[in-house]
Scaffold this motif. Structure first.
Motif, PDB file in Angstrom:
ATOM      1  N   ILE A   8      -1.870  -3.540  -8.812  1.00 34.79           N
ATOM      2  CA  ILE A   8      -1.097  -3.641  -7.735  1.00 34.79           C
ATOM      3  C   ILE A   8       0.395  -3.913  -8.382  1.00 34.79           C
ATOM      4  CG2 ILE A   8      -0.135  -4.779  -5.572  1.00 34.79           C
ATOM      5  CD1 ILE A   8      -2.602  -3.013  -5.320  1.00 34.79           C
ATOM      6  N   LYS A   9       0.417  -4.896  -9.366  1.00 32.35           N
ATOM      7  CA  LYS A   9       1.758  -5.345 -10.031  1.00 32.35           C
ATOM      8  C   LYS A   9       2.161  -4.320 -10.836  1.00 32.35           C
ATOM      9  CE  LYS A   9       0.314 -10.616 -10.413  1.00 32.35           C
ATOM     10  NZ  LYS A   9       1.809 -10.910 -10.026  1.00 32.35           N
ATOM     11  N   ASP A  10       1.116  -3.447 -11.597  1.00 34.47           N
ATOM     12  CA  ASP A  10       1.554  -2.525 -12.313  1.00 34.47           C
ATOM     13  C   ASP A  10       2.635  -1.548 -11.652  1.00 34.47           C
ATOM     14  OD1 ASP A  10       0.905  -3.808 -14.656  1.00 34.47           O
ATOM     15  OD2 ASP A  10      -0.624  -2.559 -15.068  1.00 34.47           O
ATOM     16  N   ILE A  11       1.925  -1.097 -10.339  1.00 32.89           N
ATOM     17  CA  ILE A  11       2.362  -0.101  -9.478  1.00 32.89           C
ATOM     18  C   ILE A  11       4.176  -0.301  -9.590  1.00 32.89           C
ATOM     19  CG2 ILE A  11       2.603   0.636  -7.188  1.00 32.89           C
ATOM     20  CD1 ILE A  11      -0.522   0.594  -7.063  1.00 32.89           C
ATOM     21  N   GLU A  12       4.194  -1.362  -9.229  1.00 29.26           N
ATOM     22  CA  GLU A  12       5.865  -1.704  -8.940  1.00 29.26           C
ATOM     23  C   GLU A  12       6.495  -1.865 -10.039  1.00 29.26           C
ATOM     24  OE1 GLU A  12       6.681  -5.750  -7.303  1.00 29.26           O
ATOM     25  OE2 GLU A  12       4.446  -5.967  -7.182  1.00 29.26           O
ATOM     26  N   ASN A  13       5.876  -2.347 -11.261  1.00 34.42           N
ATOM     27  CA  ASN A  13       6.743  -2.527 -12.476  1.00 34.42           C
ATOM     28  C   ASN A  13       6.634  -1.392 -13.358  1.00 34.42           C
ATOM     29  OD1 ASN A  13       7.050  -5.237 -11.638  1.00 34.42           O
ATOM     30  ND2 ASN A  13       4.919  -5.653 -12.694  1.00 34.42           N
ATOM     31  N   ILE A  14       5.857  -0.536 -13.366  1.00 40.38           N
ATOM     32  CA  ILE A  14       5.834   0.831 -14.190  1.00 40.38           C
ATOM     33  C   ILE A  14       6.405   1.848 -13.690  1.00 40.38           C
ATOM     34  CG2 ILE A  14       4.251   2.116 -15.766  1.00 40.38           C
ATOM     35  CD1 ILE A  14       2.512  -0.343 -15.908  1.00 40.38           C
ATOM     36  N   ILE A  15       6.058   2.328 -12.408  1.00 43.30           N
ATOM     37  CA  ILE A  15       6.510   3.843 -12.040  1.00 43.30           C
ATOM     38  C   ILE A  15       7.863   3.547 -11.474  1.00 43.30           C
ATOM     39  CG2 ILE A  15       5.882   5.349 -10.303  1.00 43.30           C
ATOM     40  CD1 ILE A  15       3.042   4.637 -10.006  1.00 43.30           C
ATOM     41  N   GLU A  16       8.461   4.633 -11.804  1.00 42.09           N
ATOM     42  CA  GLU A  16       9.898   4.651 -11.247  1.00 42.09           C
ATOM     43  C   GLU A  16       9.779   5.080  -9.926  1.00 42.09           C
ATOM     44  OE1 GLU A  16      14.016   7.255 -12.704  1.00 42.09           O
ATOM     45  OE2 GLU A  16      12.414   7.430 -13.799  1.00 42.09           O
TER      46      GLU A  16
END
Length: 527
Positions: free
Chosen positions: A39-47
């Motif tokens: 869940i954290k990576d969704i908002e931090n990695i995807i543009e």
């Protein structure tokens, strides 16, 4: 162009097959933390569009809001996330649902946030129900050794991976142990679980102080339950653990009643901040407590000041921890003492008291952890189903062998303590500051056997399980032989205030928690 607002929700589903399919500690830890990290990576990695905003994120759920002017479709945003999760080396083995819904205005011309949240949750559920279910029939009984379709040594369901790399085919359990064949998914969770053993707690504690000069909490932790539970000075608790589970009362209802994104976001941030503060205090106090640290134990390797703490679940409105048995009651009382005054002001005229139902299980460290986790959760669920959700309370259970109850909790209580006691059985009320103030004094004096031996208390408890009249006769005899019986009665009722109106139950609880309520290490020579 006119911008359209959207809500997007991601949730990990079918969690049993990703979190509770094995008893291996690092694999279970890794599955839980990977879901949280996804869940954290969704908002931090995807543009994403500049308007992208995180409203709430839990252990396996994320809610986001964004706006589009027509240059990109909401479906394309959703597809980015689906492709990312399905192609990621670690996340593709989990099951997620991803849905996006437009936000519409209400009769007053304002965006109807609450309606949009309910819609996107319902859409997630519909998507989950439509997912196919795969059943592996007879995989453990019909093994084709020719093509090596062996079951995973840790989950006993998935086939071992077909990878030529020996490092990926075999994973060490511990130094000098057998290298079991495992599935790729178990291997991934195991690796991540070991990597995050220390880093997760460090990052969570230091989250609130990012960018601020000052000391950062960076401690070491025990790596297995054997080391966590080993302490010869606590004779009766040596080799035993305490599993603690806390579940917020009506947190979901508070979230559901949030009428704006700012209110929901503020609630989510406040809960996370309060939980971090508890974890910080727990780690700091444990690091200063010699009885909470494993020092120079000869269990295969030398351990220097490793905190005896395991985090099995952290996020949303749930927490699950493992600590040594001699620290179980102390940590439970600490949590309730720290959270005693937690509340949330919804700015709509209501201040919500934030309370928790708790489950505490004492058992041997070799008891199957998956069963104990389920049991601790069952204790808290029983409180939420049958008792008040407006106050803090907990149930406990002491298992003196590796066996676990095979019947529901109410039936177990009736079988263990008698129907007459089961009808009166109530959750325990936390002692808050009273526990800390009295632990070294009256609580410990009750169990040091200077005034009354354990055998006498056991006889009282045994009589209480027979009938109340049997207890009254035994208690009368007890008072005749014990000069301090009035003071003892007062102290016992202070330990267990929730059952003060039932004269036999406090003594029964004292007998059950004799080794765990306020344990004292055995005195060393020269003390």
């Amino acid at each position: 162009m006119i911008e359209q607002e959207y809500l997007l929700r991601v949730e990990g589903v079918n969690l049993y097959h990703a979190l509770e399919d094995t008893r291996q500690l690092s694999v279970r830890r890794g599955g839980s933390m990977l879901l949280r990290q996804a869940i954290k990576d969704i908002e931090n990695i995807i543009e994403f569009p500049e308007s992208w905003e995180t409203i709430s994120s839990g252990a396996s759920t994320g809610l986001f809001q964004f706006s589009l002017d027509g240059s990109e479709s909401a479906g394309a945003i959703k597809e980015k996330i689906v492709v990312y999760l399905n192609s990621h080396e670690q996340y593709k083995y989990f099951s997620f649902v991803v849905d996006v819904v437009p936000m519409f205005k209400d009769a007053e011309g304002k965006l109807d946030f609450k309606q949009a949240v309910e819609t996107v949750i319902a859409t997630n559920r519909f998507c989950q129900f439509r997912q196919p279910t795969l059943t592996c029939h007879d995989i453990n009984t019909k093994i084709n050794t020719k093509i090596k379709t062996l079951p995973c040594a840790w989950d006993n369901i998935r086939p071992v991976q077909r990878d030529d790399s020996p490092d990926r085919e075999k994973v060490k359990r511990s130094q000098g142990a057998v290298l079991p064949h495992v599935s790729l998914f178990a291997d991934i969770r195991h690796t991540y679980g070991r990597e995050q053993k220390k880093d997760f707690i460090k990052e969570e504690i230091n989250e609130k102080t990012k960018g601020v000069a000052g000391p950062q909490c960076d401690y070491d932790y025990t790596w297995n339950l054997q080391t966590l539970s080993h302490h010869p000075d606590f004779t009766h608790c040596n080799g035993k653990i305490a599993v603690l589970y806390f579940d917020g009362n009506s947190f979901g209802k508070i979230q559901k009643n949030c009428t704006s994104k700012d209110e929901l976001k503020r609630f989510d941030n406040e809960i996370q901040s309060k939980r971090r503060e508890f974890l910080r205090q727990l780690a700091e106090d444990a690091n200063r407590d010699k009885d909470f640290c494993a020092v120079d134990q000869q269990l295969g390797q030398r351990i220097e000041n490793a905190i005896r703490l395991e985090v099995l679940l952290w996020g949303g409105d749930e927490i699950m921890l493992v600590v040594p048995a001699w620290k179980g009651m102390e940590v439970l009382q600490k949590f309730y003492r720290i959270s005693k005054d937690w509340e949330f002001d919804d700015k709509q005229g209501t201040v919500h008291k934030l309370t928790h139902a708790g489950g505490l299980v004492f058992c041997h460290h070799k008891t199957p952890l998956d069963r104990i986790q389920a049991l601790a959760k069952e204790l808290a669920d029983h409180i939420k189903e049958h008792h008040s959700k407006k106050k803090n309370s907990y149930h406990y259970l002491v298992l003196e062998s590796v066996d676990v109850p095979t019947r529901p909790y109410p039936e177990f209580i009736e079988k263990q303590y008698g129907r007459h006691n089961a009808q009166l059985w109530q959750p325990q009320a936390p002692l808050y500051d009273s526990y800390l103030q009295n632990k070294q004094g009256i609580f410990r004096s009750l169990t040091d056997e200077k005034e009354v031996g354990r055998r006498q208390i056991y006889k009282l408890a045994l009589a209480a399980t027979e009938s109340i009249s049997d207890f009254d006769r035994k208690y009368k005899r007890f008072c005749e032989l014990t000069g301090q019986h009035e003071q003892m009665k007062e102290n016992v009722h202070e330990m267990f205030p929730a059952v003060e109106q039932h004269r036999q139950l406090p003594w029964l609880h004292l007998s059950e928690l004799w080794d765990y309520f306020a344990p004292k290490p055995k005195a060393k020579e020269g003390d």
